[in-house]
Design a protein around this motif. Structure first.
Motif, PDB file in Angstrom:
ATOM      1  N   THR A  49       0.477   0.350  -2.576  1.00 54.78           N
ATOM      2  CA  THR A  49       1.704   0.642  -3.407  1.00 54.78           C
ATOM      3  C   THR A  49       1.482   1.078  -4.985  1.00 54.78           C
ATOM      4  O   THR A  49       1.944   2.018  -5.481  1.00 54.78           O
ATOM      5  CB  THR A  49       2.647  -0.412  -3.140  1.00 54.78           C
ATOM      6  N   GLU A  50       0.708   0.160  -5.330  1.00 53.74           N
ATOM      7  CA  GLU A  50       0.342   0.310  -7.030  1.00 53.74           C
ATOM      8  C   GLU A  50      -0.440   1.740  -7.242  1.00 53.74           C
ATOM      9  O   GLU A  50      -0.095   2.346  -8.124  1.00 53.74           O
ATOM     10  CB  GLU A  50      -0.535  -0.889  -7.399  1.00 53.74           C
ATOM     11  N   ALA A  51      -1.430   1.924  -6.296  1.00 50.73           N
ATOM     12  CA  ALA A  51      -1.931   3.168  -6.188  1.00 50.73           C
ATOM     13  C   ALA A  51      -1.281   4.645  -6.172  1.00 50.73           C
ATOM     14  O   ALA A  51      -1.244   5.589  -6.868  1.00 50.73           O
ATOM     15  CB  ALA A  51      -3.313   3.427  -5.324  1.00 50.73           C
ATOM     16  N   ARG A  52      -0.371   4.626  -5.291  1.00 51.35           N
ATOM     17  CA  ARG A  52       0.653   5.384  -4.947  1.00 51.35           C
ATOM     18  C   ARG A  52       1.586   5.666  -6.218  1.00 51.35           C
ATOM     19  O   ARG A  52       2.150   6.760  -6.664  1.00 51.35           O
ATOM     20  CB  ARG A  52       1.542   5.028  -3.636  1.00 51.35           C
ATOM     21  N   VAL A  53       1.942   4.475  -6.540  1.00 49.70           N
ATOM     22  CA  VAL A  53       3.067   4.866  -7.708  1.00 49.70           C
ATOM     23  C   VAL A  53       2.257   5.478  -8.877  1.00 49.70           C
ATOM     24  O   VAL A  53       2.736   6.162  -9.523  1.00 49.70           O
ATOM     25  CB  VAL A  53       3.431   3.207  -8.250  1.00 49.70           C
ATOM     26  N   ALA A  54       1.199   5.224  -9.078  1.00 47.39           N
ATOM     27  CA  ALA A  54       0.478   5.700 -10.163  1.00 47.39           C
ATOM     28  C   ALA A  54       0.256   7.068 -10.072  1.00 47.39           C
ATOM     29  O   ALA A  54       0.429   8.160 -10.669  1.00 47.39           O
ATOM     30  CB  ALA A  54      -0.916   5.068 -10.620  1.00 47.39           C
ATOM     31  N   LEU A  55      -0.457   7.469  -9.091  1.00 52.07           N
ATOM     32  CA  LEU A  55      -0.644   8.715  -8.450  1.00 52.07           C
ATOM     33  C   LEU A  55       0.272   9.784  -8.248  1.00 52.07           C
ATOM     34  O   LEU A  55       0.502  10.894  -8.853  1.00 52.07           O
ATOM     35  CB  LEU A  55      -1.637   8.710  -7.253  1.00 52.07           C
ATOM     36  N   LEU A  75      -3.075   8.998   0.525  1.00 47.39           N
ATOM     37  CA  LEU A  75      -2.428   7.670   0.371  1.00 47.39           C
ATOM     38  C   LEU A  75      -1.062   7.615   1.045  1.00 47.39           C
ATOM     39  O   LEU A  75      -0.661   6.574   1.536  1.00 47.39           O
ATOM     40  CB  LEU A  75      -2.353   7.242  -0.999  1.00 47.39           C
ATOM     41  N   ARG A  76      -0.265   8.535   1.073  1.00 42.27           N
ATOM     42  CA  ARG A  76       0.699   8.743   1.816  1.00 42.27           C
ATOM     43  C   ARG A  76       0.423   8.592   3.428  1.00 42.27           C
ATOM     44  O   ARG A  76       1.173   7.918   4.033  1.00 42.27           O
ATOM     45  CB  ARG A  76       1.590   9.975   1.748  1.00 42.27           C
ATOM     46  N   SER A  77      -0.769   9.068   4.012  1.00 43.18           N
ATOM     47  CA  SER A  77      -1.064   8.952   5.278  1.00 43.18           C
ATOM     48  C   SER A  77      -1.369   7.332   5.570  1.00 43.18           C
ATOM     49  O   SER A  77      -0.747   7.018   6.577  1.00 43.18           O
ATOM     50  CB  SER A  77      -2.328   9.831   5.683  1.00 43.18           C
ATOM     51  N   ILE A  78      -2.140   6.820   4.719  1.00 38.30           N
ATOM     52  CA  ILE A  78      -2.542   5.453   5.015  1.00 38.30           C
ATOM     53  C   ILE A  78      -0.987   4.464   4.917  1.00 38.30           C
ATOM     54  O   ILE A  78      -0.860   3.571   5.843  1.00 38.30           O
ATOM     55  CB  ILE A  78      -3.058   4.817   3.746  1.00 38.30           C
ATOM     56  N   SER A  79      -0.173   4.893   4.063  1.00 34.81           N
ATOM     57  CA  SER A  79       0.966   4.025   3.888  1.00 34.81           C
ATOM     58  C   SER A  79       1.981   4.253   5.235  1.00 34.81           C
ATOM     59  O   SER A  79       2.668   3.205   5.567  1.00 34.81           O
ATOM     60  CB  SER A  79       2.124   4.612   2.776  1.00 34.81           C
ATOM     61  N   LEU A  80       1.988   5.287   5.814  1.00 33.93           N
ATOM     62  CA  LEU A  80       2.610   5.627   7.116  1.00 33.93           C
ATOM     63  C   LEU A  80       2.395   4.408   8.179  1.00 33.93           C
ATOM     64  O   LEU A  80       2.924   4.111   9.143  1.00 33.93           O
ATOM     65  CB  LEU A  80       2.252   6.907   7.818  1.00 33.93           C
ATOM     66  N   VAL A  81       0.854   4.082   8.335  1.00 36.22           N
ATOM     67  CA  VAL A  81       0.673   2.847   9.305  1.00 36.22           C
ATOM     68  C   VAL A  81       1.323   1.780   9.342  1.00 36.22           C
ATOM     69  O   VAL A  81       1.709   1.080  10.183  1.00 36.22           O
ATOM     70  CB  VAL A  81      -0.815   2.520   9.077  1.00 36.22           C
ATOM     71  N   ALA A 136      10.974   3.926  -7.413  1.00 29.95           N
ATOM     72  CA  ALA A 136      11.674   3.027  -6.899  1.00 29.95           C
ATOM     73  C   ALA A 136      11.817   3.338  -5.036  1.00 29.95           C
ATOM     74  O   ALA A 136      11.814   2.382  -4.181  1.00 29.95           O
ATOM     75  CB  ALA A 136      13.418   3.513  -7.367  1.00 29.95           C
ATOM     76  N   HIS A 137      11.589   4.681  -4.794  1.00 32.63           N
ATOM     77  CA  HIS A 137      11.524   4.779  -3.393  1.00 32.63           C
ATOM     78  C   HIS A 137      10.348   4.383  -2.741  1.00 32.63           C
ATOM     79  O   HIS A 137      10.535   3.621  -1.546  1.00 32.63           O
ATOM     80  CB  HIS A 137      11.130   6.582  -3.196  1.00 32.63           C
ATOM     81  N   ILE A 138       9.279   4.372  -3.485  1.00 33.52           N
ATOM     82  CA  ILE A 138       7.959   3.808  -2.618  1.00 33.52           C
ATOM     83  C   ILE A 138       8.011   2.253  -2.937  1.00 33.52           C
ATOM     84  O   ILE A 138       7.717   1.684  -1.949  1.00 33.52           O
ATOM     85  CB  ILE A 138       6.742   4.424  -3.765  1.00 33.52           C
ATOM     86  N   ARG A 139       8.470   1.797  -3.948  1.00 31.95           N
ATOM     87  CA  ARG A 139       8.516   0.240  -4.224  1.00 31.95           C
ATOM     88  C   ARG A 139       9.538  -0.317  -3.126  1.00 31.95           C
ATOM     89  O   ARG A 139       9.363  -1.510  -2.569  1.00 31.95           O
ATOM     90  CB  ARG A 139       8.927  -0.148  -5.398  1.00 31.95           C
ATOM     91  N   ARG A 140      10.613   0.168  -2.808  1.00 31.63           N
ATOM     92  CA  ARG A 140      11.562   0.025  -1.956  1.00 31.63           C
ATOM     93  C   ARG A 140      11.187  -0.264  -0.343  1.00 31.63           C
ATOM     94  O   ARG A 140      11.169  -0.970   0.311  1.00 31.63           O
ATOM     95  CB  ARG A 140      12.999   0.712  -1.823  1.00 31.63           C
TER      96      ARG A 140
END
Length: 232
Positions: A89-95, A165-171, A212-216
């Protein structure tokens, strides 16, 4: 069944493309569990495919972040845990915020139209089906919308990293209770507000909404995970 093709597709999908889509769909819908072994014999029987095709497909899953490969251990679906999700999540927020700002600064009219068009499709796509799988239409439209935004960034290395990173988050969607994420939020409004801020070229607002979308999503996935899910 959800099929999510790789970002780059040939005009006529090869056998490897189709098998990759099937394996990816099974990972994203939990039919291949996080951490499970991706053995050639088992996959060959399951998907009626040769070892040669699998030798092409499995490294592509690793490239997309959905599998790992270790010497002597072979291929496995990526593992999930609270700690990994929080770091992801932290990596996605930054990128994502960086790439979104770059997209807004450099995206042309065609990019803007693409963002609006993919949002229109997403807004009219379904959610989960009767089997509690994420609907194929929705997940494809959802991915297309977010990738369309990121695609306005002129630095393809940043875009590719953000999409991976989006692909990984889907898992992690299969790690939570069915519908837990969508039941406690107005995700349609979140997408609409992101789209409107992007089209308005309001990079600060778009970045704020993206974070907000990612962290939620992360908070709801963690709160909805089974009691026996790993913590670290």
């Amino acid at each position: 069944m959800v099929r999510m093709p790789p970002r780059t597709r040939t005009a006529t999908p090869t056998r490897a493309d189709l098998v990759l889509a099937d394996i990816r769909a099974d990972i994203l819908n939990g039919r291949l569990a996080p951490g499970s072994r991706l053995g050639f014999a088992g996959l060959g029987e399951r998907y009626d495919v040769s070892t040669g095709v699998l030798r092409e497909v499995l490294p592509r899953l690793v490239e997309q972040g959905l599998a790992t490969s270790e010497s002597q251990l072979g291929f496995r679906v990526i593992d999930v845990s609270v700690d990994r999700l929080q770091r992801l999540t932290e990596a996605r927020v930054a990128l994502d915020t960086l790439v979104t700002r770059e997209a807004i600064a450099h995206g042309d009219l065609a990019w803007e139209a693409g963002v609006v068009a993919t949002h229109h499709t997403l807004a009219r796509s379904g959610g989960e089906n009767e089997a509690h799988d994420i609907s194929e239409d929705w997940i494809l439209a959802h991915e297309a919308f977010h990738v369309a935004i990121l695609g306005g960034c002129p630095n393809e290395y940043l875009v590719d990293a953000a999409v991976r990173l989006r692909s990984i988050s889907l898992v992690y969607r299969v790690w939570s209770a069915p519908a837990a994420e969508r039941a406690h939020r107005d995700v349609e409004q979140e997408h609409r507000e992101i789209m409107e801020s992007v089209v308005a070229r309001d990079s600060d607002r778009a970045a704020e909404l993206t974070v907000a979308h990612i962290r939620r999503s992360t908070d709801l996935l963690i709160s909805g995970r089974p009691a026996d899910a790993p913590v670290a």
